[in-house]
Enzyme design. Sequence first.
Site, PDB file in Angstrom:
ATOM      1  N   HIS A  31      -6.051   2.903  -3.989  1.00  0.00           N
ATOM      2  CA  HIS A  31      -5.967   3.182  -2.546  1.00  0.00           C
ATOM      3  C   HIS A  31      -6.349   4.643  -2.278  1.00  0.00           C
ATOM      4  O   HIS A  31      -5.934   5.208  -1.266  1.00  0.00           O
ATOM      5  CB  HIS A  31      -4.543   2.869  -2.061  1.00  0.00           C
ATOM      6  CG  HIS A  31      -4.393   2.756  -0.571  1.00  0.00           C
ATOM      7  ND1 HIS A  31      -5.304   2.115   0.238  1.00  0.00           N
ATOM      8  CD2 HIS A  31      -3.419   3.202   0.274  1.00  0.00           C
ATOM      9  CE1 HIS A  31      -4.890   2.178   1.505  1.00  0.00           C
ATOM     10  NE2 HIS A  31      -3.759   2.842   1.549  1.00  0.00           N
ATOM     11  N   HIS A  33      -5.299   9.459   0.413  1.00  0.00           N
ATOM     12  CA  HIS A  33      -5.376   8.716   1.669  1.00  0.00           C
ATOM     13  C   HIS A  33      -6.252   9.326   2.742  1.00  0.00           C
ATOM     14  O   HIS A  33      -5.891   9.327   3.932  1.00  0.00           O
ATOM     15  CB  HIS A  33      -3.956   8.499   2.220  1.00  0.00           C
ATOM     16  CG  HIS A  33      -3.790   7.210   2.978  1.00  0.00           C
ATOM     17  ND1 HIS A  33      -4.116   7.087   4.302  1.00  0.00           N
ATOM     18  CD2 HIS A  33      -3.354   5.998   2.594  1.00  0.00           C
ATOM     19  CE1 HIS A  33      -3.861   5.852   4.710  1.00  0.00           C
ATOM     20  NE2 HIS A  33      -3.401   5.168   3.678  1.00  0.00           N
ATOM     21  N   ASP A  62       0.816  -1.216   0.000  1.00  0.00           N
ATOM     22  CA  ASP A  62       0.000   0.000   0.000  1.00  0.00           C
ATOM     23  C   ASP A  62       0.849   1.266   0.000  1.00  0.00           C
ATOM     24  O   ASP A  62       2.021   1.251   0.394  1.00  0.00           O
ATOM     25  CB  ASP A  62      -0.871   0.042   1.261  1.00  0.00           C
ATOM     26  CG  ASP A  62      -2.006  -0.970   1.214  1.00  0.00           C
ATOM     27  OD1 ASP A  62      -2.008  -1.823   0.302  1.00  0.00           O
ATOM     28  OD2 ASP A  62      -2.873  -0.904   2.105  1.00  0.00           O
ATOM     29  N   ASP A  63       0.223   2.351  -0.385  1.00  0.00           N
ATOM     30  CA  ASP A  63       0.707   3.741  -0.207  1.00  0.00           C
ATOM     31  C   ASP A  63       1.765   4.188  -1.218  1.00  0.00           C
ATOM     32  O   ASP A  63       2.211   5.324  -1.173  1.00  0.00           O
ATOM     33  CB  ASP A  63       1.251   3.999   1.209  1.00  0.00           C
ATOM     34  CG  ASP A  63       0.177   3.888   2.285  1.00  0.00           C
ATOM     35  OD1 ASP A  63      -0.982   3.626   1.922  1.00  0.00           O
ATOM     36  OD2 ASP A  63       0.508   4.049   3.466  1.00  0.00           O
ATOM     37  N   TYR A 114      -6.700   3.271   5.781  1.00  0.00           N
ATOM     38  CA  TYR A 114      -6.902   2.869   7.175  1.00  0.00           C
ATOM     39  C   TYR A 114      -7.823   1.651   7.290  1.00  0.00           C
ATOM     40  O   TYR A 114      -8.282   1.316   8.381  1.00  0.00           O
ATOM     41  CB  TYR A 114      -7.483   4.020   8.023  1.00  0.00           C
ATOM     42  CG  TYR A 114      -6.741   5.320   7.873  1.00  0.00           C
ATOM     43  CD1 TYR A 114      -5.474   5.475   8.402  1.00  0.00           C
ATOM     44  CD2 TYR A 114      -7.294   6.382   7.168  1.00  0.00           C
ATOM     45  CE1 TYR A 114      -4.774   6.666   8.244  1.00  0.00           C
ATOM     46  CE2 TYR A 114      -6.608   7.576   7.008  1.00  0.00           C
ATOM     47  CZ  TYR A 114      -5.353   7.707   7.547  1.00  0.00           C
ATOM     48  OH  TYR A 114      -4.676   8.881   7.391  1.00  0.00           O
ATOM     49  N   HIS A 146       3.847  -2.136   3.139  1.00  0.00           N
ATOM     50  CA  HIS A 146       3.845  -0.782   2.561  1.00  0.00           C
ATOM     51  C   HIS A 146       5.165  -0.563   1.831  1.00  0.00           C
ATOM     52  O   HIS A 146       6.232  -0.637   2.467  1.00  0.00           O
ATOM     53  CB  HIS A 146       3.667   0.265   3.662  1.00  0.00           C
ATOM     54  CG  HIS A 146       2.361   0.126   4.387  1.00  0.00           C
ATOM     55  ND1 HIS A 146       2.174  -0.787   5.396  1.00  0.00           N
ATOM     56  CD2 HIS A 146       1.178   0.739   4.197  1.00  0.00           C
ATOM     57  CE1 HIS A 146       0.923  -0.709   5.816  1.00  0.00           C
ATOM     58  NE2 HIS A 146       0.285   0.210   5.112  1.00  0.00           N
TER      59      HIS A 146
HETATM   60 NI    NI Z   1      -2.562   3.199   3.214  1.00  0.00          NI
END
Ligand code: NI
Length: 474
Positions: A351, A355, A300-301, A392, A442
């Site tokens: 995603h 965020h 993720d991210d 989250y 991540h």
């Molecule tokens: Ni995230």
Amino acid sequence: MKKSHIVSGLFFVLVAVFSGWILFRHNFRTESTDADDTDSTESVAFEEYVEESKYRNVGIKKEISHDDTYDTHISFPVFSNDEINNQIYKYIEKQRSDFLTLHDEIKAEPEDDMELNISFEIFQINDTTYSIAMSSSTYGRIANPIHNDKYFIVDTSNHHFLDKNNLFDIEQQELFKKKVKENLMSQPNLDIFEDYLDEELNSNNIFEHLYFTKGKAVVQFSQYDIAPGSSGKPKAEFTYNELSNILKNEWVNDLKIASKKSHSTPDTDEEFRESKESIPDKSPKEIAEQGVKQVAFTFDDGPHPTYTQEILEILDEYDAKATFFVLGNNVDFYPHIVKETYNKGHEIGNHSWNHPNLVNLGEDQITTEISDTDKAVKKATGTITKLYRPPYGSHNEAVDSIVKKPAVSWDVDTLDWQNRDPQAILTNVREQTEDGSIILMHDIHKETVEGFRLSIDYLDSLGYEFVTVSEMHE
Ligand code: NI
């Protein structure tokens, strides 16, 4: 901010409390980074954020922090000049300190879903000059979300901010204010509070709201500043021609050069149109042989200018496929990394753009978060995403019905953002992984790269096959 929209505020709180907390408590707050836990390569790697970026002389960086009672996700532009970086950072620090003060004042509880989200839009004016529209939003147990925006104009060729106070002569300011007011009041879809607009215009900070794009000057107000929240961020746009009698000559010259130059600025659309041809046909995954254990690594991210590619190399070594839940604003800066990821046969998931906790947003904002990210991914890869992972892990039925994609959770939490320790990541993988597991990591932390290497080597020794989330669902 100035109007008290108690009803909509209550709505946010109710949604947050009942849906966010009760339904998804177990997933919430499992993902983010402690801001104090500084990345050891940060200062050295700083240049890479700029060098790898699609935008000349500007990169994007994140600071993510986490506490029992709040989350912050901050995206900001980075330049190869400390003075510019410091100015931008001053704005961020002010927002963060205001947020923490409010958080303490209201004695926030975990169920308040207290959140600070800072992000930005970037507009290229000419080859080396950009408008940066910083935007800060605070959500939680407050009547209305708090929005605070700030616009910078940065000339990266000689590393300085353009002084907007020097745009036009004093007598022209009144004329400009008049034009702004006429423009805003004549927009049928805006419900402007005239007295609040007058107050803003008379407070002589019109320049605070002004930025430039390739062809236009824009005066934009924060949500709730001069209109109800449903009007979004009201803005008045002018072509440079419309302002030719108002702007000082040196600015007119600068901006005219800019608007001519816009044609020669590399158009990334072209680049990506070509890239589509090189995307291989992805045949559906062969049905896995009976008895083969499967696992799906998810990251993720990202994309991150360095670590994502390091992870891709490891995946290649094991002939493994994985799923990357990307953030749209990162994709915008580093599209070539997403393209490479996709071309290697990995899955790209959504995603969101920057965020936010989607449960805190309205329908239009949720739609924008998802669709803008899909557009950026499509530009980079030629396809849009099938799956999404809510930031989250926070979502509810209302959010899912707006997003219209399956939400992907995880059952193996490596806590890589927290432990920053390859061995701890491996331990979590060892203890939690079983056939069909989805593992959360991540690709924005240095330690995750090594933790992933240890984990995939361990699971490979147990005979696991590494597939994308969509492949596993088939
Ligand atoms: Ni995230």
